[in-house]
Design an enzyme around this catalytic site. Sequence first.
Site, PDB file in Angstrom:
ATOM      1  CB  CYS A  55      -0.602  -0.059   1.054  1.00 23.62           C
ATOM      2  SG  CYS A  55      -1.776   1.623   1.671  1.00 23.62           S
ATOM      3  CG  ASN A 110      -0.232  -8.501  -2.190  1.00 18.22           C
ATOM      4  OD1 ASN A 110      -0.680  -8.644  -1.624  1.00 18.22           O
ATOM      5  ND2 ASN A 110       0.729  -7.262  -2.517  1.00 18.22           N
TER       6      ASN A 110
HETATM    7  N1  COA Z   1     -12.286   7.712  -8.115  1.00 16.82           N
HETATM    8  C1  COA Z   1     -11.961   9.229  -8.601  1.00 16.82           C
HETATM    9  N2  COA Z   1     -11.709  10.283  -8.070  1.00 16.82           N
HETATM   10  C2  COA Z   1     -12.203   9.948  -7.560  1.00 16.82           C
HETATM   11  C3  COA Z   1     -12.700   9.346  -6.715  1.00 16.82           C
HETATM   12  C4  COA Z   1     -12.661   8.260  -6.610  1.00 16.82           C
HETATM   13  N3  COA Z   1     -13.140   7.096  -6.742  1.00 16.82           N
HETATM   14  N4  COA Z   1     -12.946   9.517  -5.417  1.00 16.82           N
HETATM   15  C5  COA Z   1     -12.966  11.393  -5.679  1.00 16.82           C
HETATM   16  N5  COA Z   1     -12.120  11.581  -6.848  1.00 16.82           N
HETATM   17  C6  COA Z   1     -12.243  12.893  -6.505  1.00 16.82           C
HETATM   18  C7  COA Z   1     -12.981  13.619  -6.654  1.00 16.82           C
HETATM   19  O1  COA Z   1     -14.151  13.186  -7.560  1.00 16.82           O
HETATM   20  C8  COA Z   1     -12.366  14.587  -6.447  1.00 16.82           C
HETATM   21  O2  COA Z   1     -11.789  15.592  -7.988  1.00 16.82           O
HETATM   22  P1  COA Z   1     -12.488  16.885  -8.157  1.00 16.82           P
HETATM   23  O3  COA Z   1     -10.894  17.654  -7.046  1.00 16.82           O
HETATM   24  O4  COA Z   1     -12.076  16.670  -9.567  1.00 16.82           O
HETATM   25  O5  COA Z   1     -13.806  17.178  -8.021  1.00 16.82           O
HETATM   26  C9  COA Z   1     -11.366  14.613  -6.213  1.00 16.82           C
HETATM   27  O6  COA Z   1     -10.949  12.668  -6.022  1.00 16.82           O
HETATM   28  C10 COA Z   1     -10.943  14.685  -4.456  1.00 16.82           C
HETATM   29  O7  COA Z   1     -12.589  14.172  -3.915  1.00 16.82           O
HETATM   30  P2  COA Z   1     -12.486  13.903  -2.447  1.00 16.82           P
HETATM   31  O8  COA Z   1     -13.929  13.482  -2.108  1.00 16.82           O
HETATM   32  O9  COA Z   1     -12.300  14.543  -1.703  1.00 16.82           O
HETATM   33  O10 COA Z   1     -11.008  12.997  -1.988  1.00 16.82           O
HETATM   34  P3  COA Z   1      -9.724  12.605  -1.346  1.00 16.82           P
HETATM   35  O11 COA Z   1      -9.992  13.716  -1.942  1.00 16.82           O
HETATM   36  O12 COA Z   1     -10.968  12.682   0.355  1.00 16.82           O
HETATM   37  O13 COA Z   1      -9.462  11.154  -1.855  1.00 16.82           O
HETATM   38  C11 COA Z   1      -9.984   8.846  -2.016  1.00 16.82           C
HETATM   39  C12 COA Z   1     -10.280  10.572  -1.196  1.00 16.82           C
HETATM   40  C13 COA Z   1     -10.800   7.829  -1.698  1.00 16.82           C
HETATM   41  C14 COA Z   1     -10.909   8.909  -3.564  1.00 16.82           C
HETATM   42  C15 COA Z   1      -8.555   8.946  -2.457  1.00 16.82           C
HETATM   43  O14 COA Z   1      -8.134   8.350  -0.768  1.00 16.82           O
HETATM   44  C16 COA Z   1      -7.919   7.104  -3.311  1.00 16.82           C
HETATM   45  O15 COA Z   1      -8.459   7.039  -4.007  1.00 16.82           O
HETATM   46  N6  COA Z   1      -7.938   5.937  -2.052  1.00 16.82           N
HETATM   47  C17 COA Z   1      -7.022   4.578  -2.109  1.00 16.82           C
HETATM   48  C18 COA Z   1      -6.230   5.198  -2.028  1.00 16.82           C
HETATM   49  C19 COA Z   1      -5.615   2.964  -2.971  1.00 16.82           C
HETATM   50  O16 COA Z   1      -5.284   2.924  -3.197  1.00 16.82           O
HETATM   51  N7  COA Z   1      -5.028   2.992  -1.409  1.00 16.82           N
HETATM   52  C20 COA Z   1      -4.809   1.939  -2.094  1.00 16.82           C
HETATM   53  C21 COA Z   1      -5.128   0.366  -2.015  1.00 16.82           C
HETATM   54  S1  COA Z   1      -5.822  -0.386  -0.822  1.00 16.82           S
HETATM   55 ZN    ZN Z   2      -2.122  -5.218  -0.695  1.00 17.77          ZN
END
Ligand code: COA
Ligand code: ZN
Length: 286
Positions: free
Chosen positions: A236, A245
């Site tokens: 991660c 993994n």
């Molecule tokens: N896919 C694509 N874009 C996303 C999204 C998603 N699932 N969720 C939110 N966004 C976009 C929003 O539309 C927004 O875009 P804009 O600025 O163009 O309007 C931007 O991201 C910020 O939105 P917000 O709700 O404030 O998201 P955030 O910045 O708080 O991020 C997550 C939250 C969940 C999207 C982010 O932390 C994330 O992708 N985490 C996953 C991490 C990961 O893959 N970890 C490894 C696997 S477990």
């Molecule tokens: Zn993993």
Amino acid sequence: MKARVDIVEVTPRDGLQDVKPWVDTATKMELIQRLVEAHATWIEVTAFVSPVLVPQMADAEDVMAQLPEGAAEWIGLIPNLRGYERARRVRTRHLTYVVSASPRHQQDNVRRPLSTSLQEFGQLAARQDGPALRGAISCAFGSPYAEEVIHPQTVAAIARQYRDYGAAEVVLADTVGAATPDVVRTIVAKVQDALGGLPVAVHFHDRLRQGRENVREALALGVRRFEAALAGLGGCPFAPQAPGNLNTIRLATWLDEWGYETGLDLFRLEATEKWLGQVLALLPQG
Ligand code: COA
Ligand code: ZN
């Protein structure tokens, strides 16, 4: 007849998510095709997450749309409702939703509190409009942060919430490779008690080189689904020093040794692992 154990292959998602040079969509499709040819039946192919935070997964829709229908069970990872909507649009059949048992990792990984994440899972599960939902719990076997202790009852409570909302399966993820056989026994048993028959899958990361013992322990408790990645790739990006993994080939070999059937073709997996190593080594760095 040998008892069946499913290996959920996560190389295209967990294995690649933190690879810095861009792996183009065609290469990802070739990797998936090769996994199918090695008889992988469950493959986590991508993640519908922020393309800004995880650029390697930016082509999630393209990957999902190009998959050959019915060649395997395809899984996509989602962190929120937005991810759910993206995955639905390309008709993803199985979704892994992520929350974390570590409050700090929860915040770093999906940027909101656990209660908000679980509520959102409840909302999307209530729609019942297609995908089967897998509820994943990151850091289920330990936290990356010394000040945090992961209590078994916390993990069990999250698992129960997932079940109550309608998850088809709960995935216990050892995001930072903290699991030892004792911890596996405690956590898995507690979660199984809470779930009352709903299947539990485990996702180990092999930091302490106890993968073999951990798998054995989970098997003894009746777990029949394990996630793994080729070459032990992955980890991660939002957990410090997350190790790779569990290695798919190593896992399949142990299972074979213990008399379980995975259906995987190890020769083809070895060839694919080698091919992937060459592909990654040739990518332009920086
Ligand atoms: N896919 C694509 N874009 C996303 C999204 C998603 N699932 N969720 C939110 N966004 C976009 C929003 O539309 C927004 O875009 P804009 O600025 O163009 O309007 C931007 O991201 C910020 O939105 P917000 O709700 O404030 O998201 P955030 O910045 O708080 O991020 C997550 C939250 C969940 C999207 C982010 O932390 C994330 O992708 N985490 C996953 C991490 C990961 O893959 N970890 C490894 C696997 S477990
Ligand atoms: Zn993993």
